[in-house]
Design an enzyme around this catalytic site. Structure first.
Site, PDB file in Angstrom:
ATOM      1  CG  ASP A   1      24.426  28.551  13.849  1.00  0.00           C
ATOM      2  OD1 ASP A   1      23.225  28.326  14.074  1.00  0.00           O
ATOM      3  OD2 ASP A   1      25.255  27.639  13.667  1.00  0.00           O
TER       4      ASP A   1
ATOM      5  CE  LYS B   1      19.846  21.918  17.878  1.00  0.00           C
ATOM      6  NZ  LYS B   1      19.612  20.471  17.938  1.00  0.00           N
TER       7      LYS B   1
ATOM      8  CG  PHE C   1      28.086  22.190  16.865  1.00  0.00           C
ATOM      9  CD1 PHE C   1      28.853  21.048  16.743  1.00  0.00           C
ATOM     10  CD2 PHE C   1      26.782  22.170  16.391  1.00  0.00           C
ATOM     11  CE1 PHE C   1      28.326  19.888  16.157  1.00  0.00           C
ATOM     12  CE2 PHE C   1      26.250  21.028  15.806  1.00  0.00           C
ATOM     13  CZ  PHE C   1      27.030  19.886  15.684  1.00  0.00           C
TER      14      PHE C   1
ATOM     15  CB  THR D   1      14.592  17.045  -3.868  1.00  0.00           C
ATOM     16  OG1 THR D   1      15.564  16.501  -4.747  1.00  0.00           O
ATOM     17  CG2 THR D   1      13.206  16.571  -4.293  1.00  0.00           C
TER      18      THR D   1
END
Length: 496
Positions: free
Chosen positions: A322, A353, A213, A377
């Site tokens: 990851d 997280k 995931f 941005t």
């Protein structure tokens, strides 16, 4: 309020509160939390009347199907979350693993009211365009102070998905720059990319793993292979997927079988890389989680990851680890990949997280030369970097990684004991640090166990087909483990 907070638990009072139960903690380490509650307290069903009223109100505005309850964050403390109906629950899931040092930590409150930080909270600059003058120093004090081995560059982002999405872009840009050498993009490159055609939009791929995931945005979904509902109806990229090892537990009893399973998966990785090259669809990078979290807390051995790193290097692929869910200390080390013991563990490491801000670390050669190639941005939020700096101070001052190791040992030992006590309900207890999981006999039972635990004042999370994952804050101590195990024992007894 003060009378309801935990001041100091003695060994005697702890044993009294757990009398008649199997799991009794040792006296808690001396760095007690004087702002924590002393246990769960349930007043209504969950969701309670106020939550249900708010669900209806919000349901007229947006989708609320996934909402469990509404929370009173002002009253939540330490390891305890309080909902709007006054139910106080021991939170062993912490907003999907994203609360590092508990709710309303005094150190973070102090940081908020410091007038020197006022400008950071009032203004949110476009960091890739006009960052504040203290931003380099704040990055050095926070993110760079915990940089993975071999990395001195970091790019901040807002969340885990956009961290991975931009890390993927960085790998593609790096690969094409290698191909071109000192040459610049051709006019054909520039023209064709504007209509989504090659050579400007090249036929390059990333390799990910079954059960992985990496996010819910379009690019990340091509590498996410957990629940069908994440991907259903969304056009995707045709990228290769390799099998991730499915280990058998207990590990020490299945050494030969697990080694064969990992060898099979590594062989398929090499086959997919070779097929991509032959088909003119080269694999630019490999992305993998140190522990597959959403996919079911799937583990692999240190040797597997060492071999995978070598395969990436051999085939000229970037190696992307990851650490969005595993990073930040929950495994007992700040980065889960530190358990591999590698001097050169990765080319890119993404995070979010528990680090409060998103982003990715990367090697020098993955830095694009032109402006606006990795850009949006805000590109993160300086307030989150400020919070992270204080979180790291707390982690160091209170030796929280050592705390996690102690609590994790107690948690895994307790899960193994419960597994032996309820063999028809629990299996495959596993974990590193407090980053633990256990399987329930089937998905319907798993879902009922989660609701029963919540009714008794413990918040847990699901993952995979039938697993429960444990994601407490770093301040989750051994007496919290004992408290949880006793409540979990009572819940499981109803399913025996």
């Amino acid at each position: 309020m003060a009378s309801r907070l935990l001041t100091r638990l003695s060994l005697h009072s702890l044993r009294s509160s757990l009398s008649g139960c199997r799991h009794v903690s040792k006296a808690a380490p001396q760095a007690q939390m004087e702002w924590d509650y002393d246990g769960p307290c349930m007043k209504t069903a969950v969701p309670g009347p106020r939550s249900q009223k708010l669900l209806k109100k919000l349901g007229d505005i947006q989708n609320v199907v996934a909402i469990n309850m509404f929370v009173n964050y002002e009253e939540s403390r330490g390891n305890y979350l309080v909902d709007v109906d006054g139910n106080r629950m021991l939170d062993v899931y912490t907003q999907i693993a994203s609360i590092p040092i508990g709710y309303n930590h005094p150190a973070l409150h102090k940081l908020m009211v410091d007038p020197n930080n006022l400008s950071t909270f009032v203004n949110r600059p476009a960091l890739g365009f006009m960052p504040p003058g203290d931003f380099p120093d704040k990055l050095a004090e926070s993110l760079l102070s915990v940089a993975p081995r071999g990395m001195s560059r970091v790019q901040t982002m807002a969340c885990g998905s956009c961290s991975n999405e931009n890390a993927y872009k960085a790998m593609f840009i790096w690969y094409k720059n290698k191909e071109r050498g000192s040459s610049s993009p051709t006019q054909e490159d520039l023209t064709s990319c504007m209509v989504n055609q090659s050579p400007g939009s090249p036929n390059l791929t990333l390799l990910s793993f079954s059960g992985g995931f990496h996010g819910r945005t379009i690019g990340c979904l091509a590498s996410t292979h957990t629940k069908a509902m994440h991907k259903l109806d969304i056009p995707s990229l045709d990228w290769p997927m390799a099998p991730f090892p499915r280990l058998r537990y207990p590990l020490e009893e299945f050494t030969r079988e697990n080694a064969a399973e990992e060898a099979r998966c590594l062989e398929e990785v090499e086959d997919l890389l070779e097929q991509g090259r032959l088909k003119g669809r080269p694999v630019v990078g490999i992305v993998v989680e140190p522990i597959q979290a959403e996919g079911g807390d799937n583990h692999a051995s240190v040797d597997f990851f060492k071999s995978l790193r070598n395969i990436a290097r051999k085939h000229g692929c970037a190696f992307h680890v990851d650490e969005v869910q595993t990073g930040g200390g929950a495994t007992g080390k700040f980065w889960a990949h530190e358990h591999w013991g590698l001097d050169d563990p990765a080319d890119i490491v993404s995070f979010s997280k528990k680090l409060l801000t998103g982003g990715f670390y990367f090697k020098d050669e993955l830095q694009p030369k032109e402006p606006f190639r990795i850009f949006n941005t805000w590109m993160g939020d300086p307030t989150k970097t400020l919070f992270l700096g204080e979180v790291l101070n707390v982690i160091r001052r209170e030796n929280l990684l050592e705390e996690v190791a102690r609590s994790g040992t107690a948690l895994l030992q307790g899960l193994n004991a419960l597994q032996a006590q309820f063999p028809g309900v629990l299996s495959r207890a596993r974990g590193q640090g407090t980053f633990c999981a256990v399987d329930i006999r089937d998905e319907p039972t798993r879902n009922k166990v989660l609701l029963k635990a919540r009714d008794k004042g413990v918040l847990l999370g699901a993952c995979g087909d039938r697993s429960i994952r444990f994601r407490p804050a770093l301040i989750f101590k051994e007496y919290h483990v004992a408290m949880f195990l006793n409540i979990f024992n009572d819940v499981l007894a109803e399913f025996k």
